[in-house]
Scaffold this motif. Sequence first.
Motif, PDB file in Angstrom:
ATOM      1  N   VAL A 280       1.409  -0.886  -0.304  1.00 12.27           N
ATOM      2  CA  VAL A 280       0.101   0.371   0.193  1.00 12.27           C
ATOM      3  C   VAL A 280       0.885   0.908   0.031  1.00 12.27           C
ATOM      4  CG1 VAL A 280      -1.916   1.721   1.440  1.00 12.27           C
ATOM      5  CG2 VAL A 280      -2.020  -0.885   0.326  1.00 12.27           C
ATOM      6  N   GLU A 281       1.772   1.660   0.726  1.00 12.53           N
ATOM      7  CA  GLU A 281       2.354   3.091   1.575  1.00 12.53           C
ATOM      8  C   GLU A 281       4.006   2.433   0.346  1.00 12.53           C
ATOM      9  OE1 GLU A 281       1.843   3.072   6.302  1.00 12.53           O
ATOM     10  OE2 GLU A 281       3.484   1.952   4.959  1.00 12.53           O
ATOM     11  N   LEU A 282       4.176   2.283  -0.057  1.00  7.55           N
ATOM     12  CA  LEU A 282       5.233   2.414  -1.134  1.00  7.55           C
ATOM     13  C   LEU A 282       4.693   2.228  -2.287  1.00  7.55           C
ATOM     14  CD1 LEU A 282       7.954  -0.245  -0.014  1.00  7.55           C
ATOM     15  CD2 LEU A 282       8.453   1.991  -0.061  1.00  7.55           C
ATOM     16  N   PRO A 283       3.693   1.959  -2.886  1.00  6.30           N
ATOM     17  CA  PRO A 283       3.022   1.971  -4.262  1.00  6.30           C
ATOM     18  C   PRO A 283       2.586   3.440  -4.164  1.00  6.30           C
ATOM     19  CG  PRO A 283       2.698  -0.486  -3.236  1.00  6.30           C
ATOM     20  CD  PRO A 283       3.174   0.324  -2.720  1.00  6.30           C
ATOM     21  N   LEU A 284       2.021   4.022  -3.400  1.00  2.00           N
ATOM     22  CA  LEU A 284       1.654   5.560  -3.046  1.00  2.00           C
ATOM     23  C   LEU A 284       2.813   6.359  -3.190  1.00  2.00           C
ATOM     24  CD1 LEU A 284      -1.696   4.501  -1.402  1.00  2.00           C
ATOM     25  CD2 LEU A 284      -1.663   4.935  -3.717  1.00  2.00           C
ATOM     26  N   ALA A 285       3.335   5.895  -2.612  1.00  2.00           N
ATOM     27  CA  ALA A 285       4.912   6.589  -2.420  1.00  2.00           C
ATOM     28  C   ALA A 285       5.782   7.178  -3.428  1.00  2.00           C
ATOM     29  CB  ALA A 285       5.323   6.282  -1.484  1.00  2.00           C
ATOM     30  N   VAL A 286       5.385   6.371  -4.796  1.00  2.00           N
ATOM     31  CA  VAL A 286       5.918   6.027  -6.165  1.00  2.00           C
ATOM     32  C   VAL A 286       6.519   7.979  -6.407  1.00  2.00           C
ATOM     33  CG1 VAL A 286       6.167   5.695  -8.388  1.00  2.00           C
ATOM     34  CG2 VAL A 286       5.860   3.526  -6.724  1.00  2.00           C
ATOM     35  N   PRO A 287       5.068   9.103  -6.698  1.00  2.00           N
ATOM     36  CA  PRO A 287       5.895   9.985  -7.601  1.00  2.00           C
ATOM     37  C   PRO A 287       6.407  10.742  -6.193  1.00  2.00           C
ATOM     38  CG  PRO A 287       3.204   9.145  -7.306  1.00  2.00           C
ATOM     39  CD  PRO A 287       4.112   8.443  -6.780  1.00  2.00           C
ATOM     40  N   TYR A 288       6.517  10.397  -5.329  1.00  2.00           N
ATOM     41  CA  TYR A 288       7.298  11.498  -4.286  1.00  2.00           C
ATOM     42  C   TYR A 288       9.461  10.371  -4.024  1.00  2.00           C
ATOM     43  CZ  TYR A 288       3.498  14.045  -2.087  1.00  2.00           C
ATOM     44  OH  TYR A 288       2.835  13.922  -1.591  1.00  2.00           O
ATOM     45  N   LEU A 289       9.289   9.604  -4.299  1.00  2.00           N
ATOM     46  CA  LEU A 289      10.290   8.959  -4.332  1.00  2.00           C
ATOM     47  C   LEU A 289      10.873   8.749  -5.770  1.00  2.00           C
ATOM     48  CD1 LEU A 289       9.311   5.366  -3.532  1.00  2.00           C
ATOM     49  CD2 LEU A 289      10.652   6.683  -1.761  1.00  2.00           C
ATOM     50  N   ALA A 290      10.553   8.886  -6.941  1.00  4.62           N
ATOM     51  CA  ALA A 290      10.883   9.218  -8.237  1.00  4.62           C
ATOM     52  C   ALA A 290      11.160  10.571  -8.213  1.00  4.62           C
ATOM     53  CB  ALA A 290       9.661   8.586  -9.559  1.00  4.62           C
ATOM     54  N   ALA A 291      10.572  11.676  -7.439  1.00 10.08           N
ATOM     55  CA  ALA A 291      10.593  13.293  -7.484  1.00 10.08           C
ATOM     56  C   ALA A 291      12.067  13.351  -6.561  1.00 10.08           C
ATOM     57  CB  ALA A 291       9.611  14.133  -6.884  1.00 10.08           C
ATOM     58  N   GLY A 292      12.354  12.454  -5.994  1.00 12.11           N
ATOM     59  CA  GLY A 292      13.138  12.867  -5.134  1.00 12.11           C
ATOM     60  C   GLY A 292      14.336  12.524  -5.414  1.00 12.11           C
ATOM     61  N   PHE A 293      14.585  11.264  -6.723  1.00 12.25           N
ATOM     62  CA  PHE A 293      15.687  10.575  -7.172  1.00 12.25           C
ATOM     63  C   PHE A 293      16.067  11.828  -8.351  1.00 12.25           C
ATOM     64  CE2 PHE A 293      17.095   8.130 -10.637  1.00 12.25           C
ATOM     65  CZ  PHE A 293      17.932   7.376 -10.249  1.00 12.25           C
ATOM     66  N   ARG A 294      14.481  12.107  -9.385  1.00 15.63           N
ATOM     67  CA  ARG A 294      15.189  13.031 -10.040  1.00 15.63           C
ATOM     68  C   ARG A 294      16.500  14.267  -9.797  1.00 15.63           C
ATOM     69  NH1 ARG A 294      10.170  15.455 -13.461  1.00 15.63           N
ATOM     70  NH2 ARG A 294      11.405  17.463 -14.279  1.00 15.63           N
ATOM     71  N   THR A 295      15.220  14.848  -8.602  1.00 14.37           N
ATOM     72  CA  THR A 295      16.344  16.113  -8.207  1.00 14.37           C
ATOM     73  C   THR A 295      17.890  15.847  -7.600  1.00 14.37           C
ATOM     74  OG1 THR A 295      13.884  16.585  -7.431  1.00 14.37           O
ATOM     75  CG2 THR A 295      16.207  17.985  -6.285  1.00 14.37           C
ATOM     76  N   ALA A 296      17.907  14.932  -6.360  1.00 12.78           N
ATOM     77  CA  ALA A 296      19.285  14.403  -6.098  1.00 12.78           C
ATOM     78  C   ALA A 296      19.981  13.690  -6.999  1.00 12.78           C
ATOM     79  CB  ALA A 296      18.896  12.740  -5.610  1.00 12.78           C
ATOM     80  N   ALA A 297      19.700  13.516  -8.172  1.00 10.53           N
ATOM     81  CA  ALA A 297      20.735  12.489  -9.353  1.00 10.53           C
ATOM     82  C   ALA A 297      20.864  14.398 -10.406  1.00 10.53           C
ATOM     83  CB  ALA A 297      19.668  12.056 -10.496  1.00 10.53           C
ATOM     84  N   VAL A 298      19.991  15.364 -10.301  1.00 12.84           N
ATOM     85  CA  VAL A 298      20.088  16.306 -11.879  1.00 12.84           C
ATOM     86  C   VAL A 298      20.853  17.099 -10.056  1.00 12.84           C
ATOM     87  CG1 VAL A 298      19.385  19.092 -12.711  1.00 12.84           C
ATOM     88  CG2 VAL A 298      18.524  16.216 -12.548  1.00 12.84           C
ATOM     89  N   GLN A 299      20.947  17.662  -9.817  1.00 12.20           N
ATOM     90  CA  GLN A 299      22.112  17.945  -8.369  1.00 12.20           C
ATOM     91  C   GLN A 299      23.254  17.134  -8.426  1.00 12.20           C
ATOM     92  OE1 GLN A 299      20.440  18.427  -4.466  1.00 12.20           O
ATOM     93  NE2 GLN A 299      18.796  20.087  -5.464  1.00 12.20           N
ATOM     94  N   VAL A 300      23.378  16.230  -8.439  1.00 12.67           N
ATOM     95  CA  VAL A 300      24.858  15.216  -7.937  1.00 12.67           C
ATOM     96  C   VAL A 300      25.477  15.367  -9.363  1.00 12.67           C
ATOM     97  CG1 VAL A 300      26.049  13.287  -8.334  1.00 12.67           C
ATOM     98  CG2 VAL A 300      24.015  14.148  -6.212  1.00 12.67           C
ATOM     99  N   VAL A 301      24.726  15.133 -10.545  1.00 16.71           N
ATOM    100  CA  VAL A 301      25.633  15.254 -11.720  1.00 16.71           C
ATOM    101  C   VAL A 301      26.102  16.689 -11.949  1.00 16.71           C
ATOM    102  CG1 VAL A 301      25.272  15.587 -14.421  1.00 16.71           C
ATOM    103  CG2 VAL A 301      23.775  13.786 -13.104  1.00 16.71           C
TER     104      VAL A 301
END
Length: 239
Positions: free
Chosen positions: A138-159
């Motif tokens: 339940v929780e992890l599938p519904l958290a996908v938008p937030y996990l994906a957004a955090g990953f995207r932000t972190a990856a761009v900042q690190v690059v």
Amino acid sequence: MNVVQEGWVYLNDPLNWTNPGGILDRLGEHLVISGAAVGLGLLIAWPLGVWLGHSGRGGGLVVLLSDLTLAIPTIALLTILPLTFLGFGKPPIIVALAVFAMPPLLANAYTGVRQVDPETRDAARGMGLSGWQVLRRVELPLAVPYLAAGFRTAAVQVVATTALASYVNGGGLGQIIAEGFGLGISAAGGQILAGGVLVALLALLVELLLAVVERLVTPAPLRPARRRADREAVATGAA
């Protein structure tokens, strides 16, 4: 020629791409360092953020950790960590960049799990699901938008920030810029400009690719949450 023309000539010289230590070599180093840093940040931030979000405790801890990691200048870590047991080379650079990647990863993992409707959790428990099953189904599938957004932000900042690795001779595209400054702006202004353009283009490319991936992994009903998560991730990264 002016600096822009010199930069164009530099980028269009095949030898600058294929020679040892050229653009392709530096690009490979840049991607390896960035990928390892984001991966290390994921291993630490996601489990911690998901666990705290699932338990319903530790909101203050998430804010504290995010603020602390944001308050530490990356360039300071890049210069201090090589003097520790990590020594010189890529390990201290990866650790420093992983610290920089953690705030959006941690905050979005926590927020993504906490934003799940309590009634949805209660309904899942009422069906006999255990705490672990509620988290996984339940929780992890519904958290996908937030996990994906955090990953995207972190990856761009690190690059984008990996260019600073050149300050400790760590390689990456920033090394092209550092070598240009070593030769002097009058002699290698085009090389400096070309290195900056390459870093910017790589960050933009990563942003576009991850935006597509984020959309693909987010089910259509959750896309409003994904857009909200994007805004929160940007705010976290800019805090």
